[in-house]
Design a protein around this motif. Structure first.
Motif, PDB file in Angstrom:
ATOM      1  N   ARG A   1       1.257  -1.025  -0.007  1.00 59.03           N
ATOM      2  CA  ARG A   1      -0.479  -0.088   0.043  1.00 59.03           C
ATOM      3  C   ARG A   1       0.046   1.329   0.223  1.00 59.03           C
ATOM      4  O   ARG A   1       2.443   0.827  -0.086  1.00 59.03           O
ATOM      5  N   LYS A   2       0.604   2.305   0.117  1.00 60.30           N
ATOM      6  CA  LYS A   2       1.157   3.439  -0.826  1.00 60.30           C
ATOM      7  C   LYS A   2       0.504   4.614   0.401  1.00 60.30           C
ATOM      8  O   LYS A   2       0.007   4.657   1.251  1.00 60.30           O
ATOM      9  N   HIS A   3       1.469   5.715   1.646  1.00 63.24           N
ATOM     10  CA  HIS A   3       1.490   6.321   2.506  1.00 63.24           C
ATOM     11  C   HIS A   3       0.100   7.401   2.078  1.00 63.24           C
ATOM     12  O   HIS A   3       0.616   7.787   1.164  1.00 63.24           O
ATOM     13  N   ALA A   4      -0.670   7.689   2.711  1.00 63.78           N
ATOM     14  CA  ALA A   4      -1.923   8.064   2.636  1.00 63.78           C
ATOM     15  C   ALA A   4      -1.656   9.942   2.996  1.00 63.78           C
ATOM     16  O   ALA A   4      -2.536  10.402   2.947  1.00 63.78           O
ATOM     17  N   GLY A   5      -0.586  10.187   3.811  1.00 68.48           N
ATOM     18  CA  GLY A   5      -0.843  11.518   3.589  1.00 68.48           C
ATOM     19  C   GLY A   5       0.611  11.735   3.907  1.00 68.48           C
ATOM     20  O   GLY A   5       1.706  11.194   3.198  1.00 68.48           O
ATOM     21  N   CYS A   6       1.306  12.970   4.684  1.00 72.29           N
ATOM     22  CA  CYS A   6       2.206  13.219   4.945  1.00 72.29           C
ATOM     23  C   CYS A   6       3.089  13.401   6.100  1.00 72.29           C
ATOM     24  O   CYS A   6       2.335  13.850   7.148  1.00 72.29           O
ATOM     25  N   ASP A   7       4.185  12.863   6.506  1.00 74.61           N
ATOM     26  CA  ASP A   7       4.897  13.352   8.256  1.00 74.61           C
ATOM     27  C   ASP A   7       5.161  14.410   8.190  1.00 74.61           C
ATOM     28  O   ASP A   7       6.462  14.781   8.086  1.00 74.61           O
ATOM     29  N   LEU A   8       5.273  14.964   9.721  1.00 77.46           N
ATOM     30  CA  LEU A   8       5.361  16.390   9.570  1.00 77.46           C
ATOM     31  C   LEU A   8       6.235  16.208  11.322  1.00 77.46           C
ATOM     32  O   LEU A   8       5.881  15.491  12.196  1.00 77.46           O
ATOM     33  N   ILE A   9       7.428  15.382  11.104  1.00 79.51           N
ATOM     34  CA  ILE A   9       8.256  15.489  12.681  1.00 79.51           C
ATOM     35  C   ILE A   9       8.262  16.604  13.579  1.00 79.51           C
ATOM     36  O   ILE A   9       8.714  17.600  12.940  1.00 79.51           O
ATOM     37  N   ALA A  10       7.672  16.249  14.572  1.00 78.60           N
ATOM     38  CA  ALA A  10       7.625  16.863  15.426  1.00 78.60           C
ATOM     39  C   ALA A  10       8.291  16.398  16.852  1.00 78.60           C
ATOM     40  O   ALA A  10       7.682  15.087  17.004  1.00 78.60           O
ATOM     41  N   PRO A  11       7.828  17.748  17.963  1.00 81.88           N
ATOM     42  CA  PRO A  11       8.517  17.060  18.904  1.00 81.88           C
ATOM     43  C   PRO A  11       7.019  16.115  20.120  1.00 81.88           C
ATOM     44  O   PRO A  11       6.313  16.944  19.255  1.00 81.88           O
ATOM     45  N   ILE A  12       7.799  15.140  20.752  1.00 81.10           N
ATOM     46  CA  ILE A  12       6.454  14.309  21.521  1.00 81.10           C
ATOM     47  C   ILE A  12       5.567  15.853  21.794  1.00 81.10           C
ATOM     48  O   ILE A  12       6.099  17.062  23.088  1.00 81.10           O
ATOM     49  N   GLY A  13       4.529  16.078  22.005  1.00 88.06           N
ATOM     50  CA  GLY A  13       4.009  17.279  23.166  1.00 88.06           C
ATOM     51  C   GLY A  13       3.594  18.717  22.206  1.00 88.06           C
ATOM     52  O   GLY A  13       2.748  18.994  22.830  1.00 88.06           O
ATOM     53  N   THR A  14       4.397  18.566  20.728  1.00 88.07           N
ATOM     54  CA  THR A  14       3.695  19.268  19.676  1.00 88.07           C
ATOM     55  C   THR A  14       2.573  20.067  20.243  1.00 88.07           C
ATOM     56  O   THR A  14       1.870  19.136  20.129  1.00 88.07           O
ATOM     57  N   PRO A  15       1.944  20.864  20.105  1.00 87.96           N
ATOM     58  CA  PRO A  15       0.356  22.012  19.603  1.00 87.96           C
ATOM     59  C   PRO A  15       0.679  21.392  18.102  1.00 87.96           C
ATOM     60  O   PRO A  15       0.955  21.325  17.226  1.00 87.96           O
ATOM     61  N   ILE A  16      -1.166  21.062  17.592  1.00 89.78           N
ATOM     62  CA  ILE A  16      -1.333  20.773  16.663  1.00 89.78           C
ATOM     63  C   ILE A  16      -2.322  21.477  16.745  1.00 89.78           C
ATOM     64  O   ILE A  16      -3.316  22.197  17.431  1.00 89.78           O
ATOM     65  N   ARG A  17      -2.405  22.655  14.997  1.00 87.04           N
ATOM     66  CA  ARG A  17      -3.906  23.162  15.206  1.00 87.04           C
ATOM     67  C   ARG A  17      -4.516  23.514  14.125  1.00 87.04           C
ATOM     68  O   ARG A  17      -4.042  22.531  13.078  1.00 87.04           O
ATOM     69  N   ALA A  18      -5.577  23.800  13.948  1.00 86.26           N
ATOM     70  CA  ALA A  18      -6.596  23.335  13.449  1.00 86.26           C
ATOM     71  C   ALA A  18      -6.516  24.437  11.885  1.00 86.26           C
ATOM     72  O   ALA A  18      -6.224  25.718  11.888  1.00 86.26           O
ATOM     73  N   VAL A  19      -6.238  23.844  10.484  1.00 84.52           N
ATOM     74  CA  VAL A  19      -6.116  24.288   9.493  1.00 84.52           C
ATOM     75  C   VAL A  19      -6.645  25.877   9.192  1.00 84.52           C
ATOM     76  O   VAL A  19      -6.325  26.159   8.510  1.00 84.52           O
TER      77      VAL A  19
ATOM     78  N   SER B   1       4.633   3.787  19.648  1.00 83.52           N
ATOM     79  CA  SER B   1       5.153   2.884  21.235  1.00 83.52           C
ATOM     80  C   SER B   1       6.617   2.593  20.482  1.00 83.52           C
ATOM     81  O   SER B   1       7.438   1.861  20.735  1.00 83.52           O
ATOM     82  N   GLY B   2       6.765   2.797  18.945  1.00 78.23           N
ATOM     83  CA  GLY B   2       8.211   2.629  18.886  1.00 78.23           C
ATOM     84  C   GLY B   2       8.914   3.942  19.019  1.00 78.23           C
ATOM     85  O   GLY B   2      10.033   3.889  18.643  1.00 78.23           O
ATOM     86  N   GLY B   3       8.410   4.171  19.281  1.00 78.38           N
ATOM     87  CA  GLY B   3       8.941   6.193  20.281  1.00 78.38           C
ATOM     88  C   GLY B   3       8.972   7.074  19.468  1.00 78.38           C
ATOM     89  O   GLY B   3       9.890   7.747  19.710  1.00 78.38           O
ATOM     90  N   SER B   4       8.973   6.904  17.882  1.00 76.54           N
ATOM     91  CA  SER B   4       9.117   7.806  17.164  1.00 76.54           C
ATOM     92  C   SER B   4       7.785   8.789  17.116  1.00 76.54           C
ATOM     93  O   SER B   4       6.201   8.667  17.870  1.00 76.54           O
ATOM     94  N   HIS B   5       7.611   9.835  16.461  1.00 71.90           N
ATOM     95  CA  HIS B   5       6.900  11.045  17.474  1.00 71.90           C
ATOM     96  C   HIS B   5       6.406  11.841  15.782  1.00 71.90           C
ATOM     97  O   HIS B   5       7.324  12.474  15.180  1.00 71.90           O
ATOM     98  N   MET B   6       5.199  12.759  15.835  1.00 72.79           N
ATOM     99  CA  MET B   6       5.012  13.263  14.230  1.00 72.79           C
ATOM    100  C   MET B   6       3.747  13.272  14.050  1.00 72.79           C
ATOM    101  O   MET B   6       2.355  13.013  15.342  1.00 72.79           O
ATOM    102  N   LEU B   7       3.430  14.086  13.422  1.00 74.58           N
ATOM    103  CA  LEU B   7       2.237  14.351  13.097  1.00 74.58           C
ATOM    104  C   LEU B   7       2.138  13.587  11.880  1.00 74.58           C
ATOM    105  O   LEU B   7       2.512  14.281  10.087  1.00 74.58           O
TER     106      LEU B   7
END
Ligand SMILES: [Zn+2]
Length: 178
Positions: free
Chosen positions: A29-47, A106-112
């Protein structure tokens, strides 16, 4: 559209395993989005202004928040289970409002994990019977929208998110599954 984070990630979301269309699950299968790498807990804003449609378990200890923004729907994926006050299904949100936080897989990575749909279809966003993305038929490539999106807060426009890369999270980051 606003950018969903307060700064652009220093790791590009349009290349490697982070890009839309990258291979997943050994090429099945193919990745259905973009991964925005950011520190754990980074606030996410409504676009944009919108209405919360759903919130549910998504992947490896993380959750997904769906917001209907009218012209399009966004799945804000791999977010923390705990949401800011007032963010619940049916809630109206304003453009730029803090709606979620970057979670920790659970593996430790973090992104939106950021997916977009143009609202020409209805029903669940995941559709395992619709290859190659296994998503609803109105899935669109978010890359040009993210490229054009403004960062909320003028003094942060030039900011770039710092990196917090551990050896195991870096290995996973190369092909983070969803
Ligand atoms: Zn992803």
């Amino acid at each position: 559209m606003l950018f969903p984070l307060n700064a652009r990630p220093s790791l590009a979301y349009n290349t490697g395993g982070r890009r839309y269309g990258a291979n997943r699950s050994n090429g099945t299968r193919k990745h259905a989005g973009c991964d925005l790498i950011a520190p754990i807990g980074t606030p996410i804003r409504a676009v944009d202004n919108g209405t919360v449609q759903a919130f549910y378990f998504f992947y490896h200890d993380t959750y997904a928040l769906e917001i209907d923004h009218g012209e399009f729907t966004v799945r804000y994926g791999e977010v923390n289970r705990r949401l800011p006050p007032g963010i619940r299904v049916g809630a109206s949100v304003l453009r730029g409002q803090h709606v979620a936080n970057v979670g920790r897989l659970s593996g430790g990575s973090h992104m939106l994990h950021f997916e977009m749909y143009d609202n020409s279809a209805t029903g669940p966003l995941t559709n395992r019977r619709n290859p190659p993305f296994q998503r609803r038929s109105d899935l669109i490539d978010p890359t040009p929208y993210l490229d054009a999106a403004r960062i909320d807060g003028g003094d942060q426009a030039a900011a770039v998110l710092p990196q917090f890369i551990t050896p195991w999270s870096f290995a996973r980051m190369c092909f983070p599954p969803p």
